[in-house]
Design a protein around this motif. Sequence first.
Motif, PDB file in Angstrom:
ATOM      1  N   TYR A 164      11.192  24.070  -0.151  1.00 45.74           N
ATOM      2  CA  TYR A 164      11.744  23.036  -1.006  1.00 45.74           C
ATOM      3  C   TYR A 164      10.982  23.021  -2.331  1.00 45.74           C
ATOM      4  O   TYR A 164       9.766  22.816  -2.357  1.00 45.74           O
ATOM      5  CB  TYR A 164      11.633  21.669  -0.333  1.00 45.74           C
ATOM      6  N   GLY A 165      11.714  23.229  -3.423  1.00 49.14           N
ATOM      7  CA  GLY A 165      11.093  23.186  -4.737  1.00 49.14           C
ATOM      8  C   GLY A 165      10.607  21.789  -5.072  1.00 49.14           C
ATOM      9  O   GLY A 165      11.083  20.787  -4.537  1.00 49.14           O
ATOM     10  N   MET A 166       9.670  21.730  -6.015  1.00 50.89           N
ATOM     11  CA  MET A 166       9.015  20.463  -6.338  1.00 50.89           C
ATOM     12  C   MET A 166       9.682  19.703  -7.482  1.00 50.89           C
ATOM     13  O   MET A 166       9.280  18.585  -7.787  1.00 50.89           O
ATOM     14  CB  MET A 166       7.547  20.733  -6.707  1.00 50.89           C
ATOM     15  N   GLY A 167      10.672  20.298  -8.130  1.00 51.84           N
ATOM     16  CA  GLY A 167      11.242  19.671  -9.322  1.00 51.84           C
ATOM     17  C   GLY A 167      11.717  18.253  -9.108  1.00 51.84           C
ATOM     18  O   GLY A 167      11.386  17.342  -9.876  1.00 51.84           O
ATOM     19  N   GLY A 168      12.506  18.046  -8.057  1.00 49.59           N
ATOM     20  CA  GLY A 168      13.026  16.706  -7.789  1.00 49.59           C
ATOM     21  C   GLY A 168      11.932  15.720  -7.444  1.00 49.59           C
ATOM     22  O   GLY A 168      11.958  14.559  -7.874  1.00 49.59           O
ATOM     23  N   ALA A 169      10.956  16.168  -6.659  1.00 56.85           N
ATOM     24  CA  ALA A 169       9.854  15.286  -6.273  1.00 56.85           C
ATOM     25  C   ALA A 169       8.974  14.943  -7.469  1.00 56.85           C
ATOM     26  O   ALA A 169       8.491  13.807  -7.591  1.00 56.85           O
ATOM     27  CB  ALA A 169       9.026  15.952  -5.179  1.00 56.85           C
ATOM     28  N   LEU A 170       8.758  15.910  -8.357  1.00 53.39           N
ATOM     29  CA  LEU A 170       7.981  15.629  -9.568  1.00 53.39           C
ATOM     30  C   LEU A 170       8.696  14.621 -10.456  1.00 53.39           C
ATOM     31  O   LEU A 170       8.072  13.735 -11.044  1.00 53.39           O
ATOM     32  CB  LEU A 170       7.723  16.927 -10.333  1.00 53.39           C
ATOM     33  N   LEU A 171      10.021  14.775 -10.550  1.00 50.15           N
ATOM     34  CA  LEU A 171      10.807  13.806 -11.321  1.00 50.15           C
ATOM     35  C   LEU A 171      10.677  12.421 -10.700  1.00 50.15           C
ATOM     36  O   LEU A 171      10.537  11.413 -11.415  1.00 50.15           O
ATOM     37  CB  LEU A 171      12.269  14.238 -11.369  1.00 50.15           C
ATOM     38  N   ALA A 172      10.698  12.352  -9.382  1.00 46.42           N
ATOM     39  CA  ALA A 172      10.551  11.067  -8.693  1.00 46.42           C
ATOM     40  C   ALA A 172       9.173  10.465  -8.943  1.00 46.42           C
ATOM     41  O   ALA A 172       9.041   9.257  -9.175  1.00 46.42           O
ATOM     42  CB  ALA A 172      10.789  11.254  -7.196  1.00 46.42           C
ATOM     43  N   GLU A 173       8.135  11.306  -8.894  1.00 46.20           N
ATOM     44  CA  GLU A 173       6.784  10.812  -9.146  1.00 46.20           C
ATOM     45  C   GLU A 173       6.664  10.233 -10.552  1.00 46.20           C
ATOM     46  O   GLU A 173       6.062   9.162 -10.757  1.00 46.20           O
ATOM     47  CB  GLU A 173       5.777  11.944  -8.978  1.00 46.20           C
ATOM     48  N   LYS A 174       7.232  10.933 -11.532  1.00 42.95           N
ATOM     49  CA  LYS A 174       7.120  10.491 -12.924  1.00 42.95           C
ATOM     50  C   LYS A 174       7.961   9.257 -13.217  1.00 42.95           C
ATOM     51  O   LYS A 174       7.587   8.418 -14.038  1.00 42.95           O
ATOM     52  CB  LYS A 174       7.547  11.624 -13.859  1.00 42.95           C
TER      53      LYS A 174
END
Length: 236
Positions: A164-174
Amino acid sequence: MILIRSLLYLVSLLFSTVVLAGLLSIIGWLLPYRQRCQIANAWGGVNIWFLKLLCNLDYEIDGLEKIPESGAIILAKHQSAWETMALRWLLPPEQAWVLKRELMWVPFFGWAAATVQPIAINRKAGSKAARQVIDIGLERLRQHRLVVIFPEGTRVAPGERKRYGMGGALLAEKSGAPVIPIAHNAGSFWRRRDIRKYPGVIKVVVGDPIHTAGRKAAEINKEVETWIEQTMSRIQ
């Protein structure tokens, strides 16, 4: 018979894409954004209807009411082309999809997609692509849209999984925006690289919103992956 029905469906898909995507390509820029999205959603709905009519392939969804009108991140399983139409139809109209930029060059489809302002990335760009998802994703969330991402990045055969790539999770964190996970078994009926569509009922399950404020991306990503894969083991 399955092959004949599938070929008829392919014809209907090409026709609807030329007509609706062509219309959106020509007049879309003159319309308010929400109306453009509604035309795009209609394209998804028409093709889901034809799929049931011609291939006897329907769907059932559990938890649709959990999806907010806007301001959330959708992280979904990716097994076939079905979910690219079904989610377009089932979700509220104003959506920002993360997709590979090569799709924007596809006649009719790509031209129409440009009018609804997706987040088109170069998947080979690595950290730059992730940065693009975050920067444009934050803007789309501020515009009260749903950001739709397939975290595995490509279609995965039933029973298999990719990182699972981190892009969506990073967007959620930010952003602190809630994440809505979605699992489905469309790949069991509409397989990748196979023109045949098998009759049956696709199961779609929408998970409870995952709250992300104050949490790290790795933790968010792990929770999303665990929920989706556990749900997949139940519905496959």
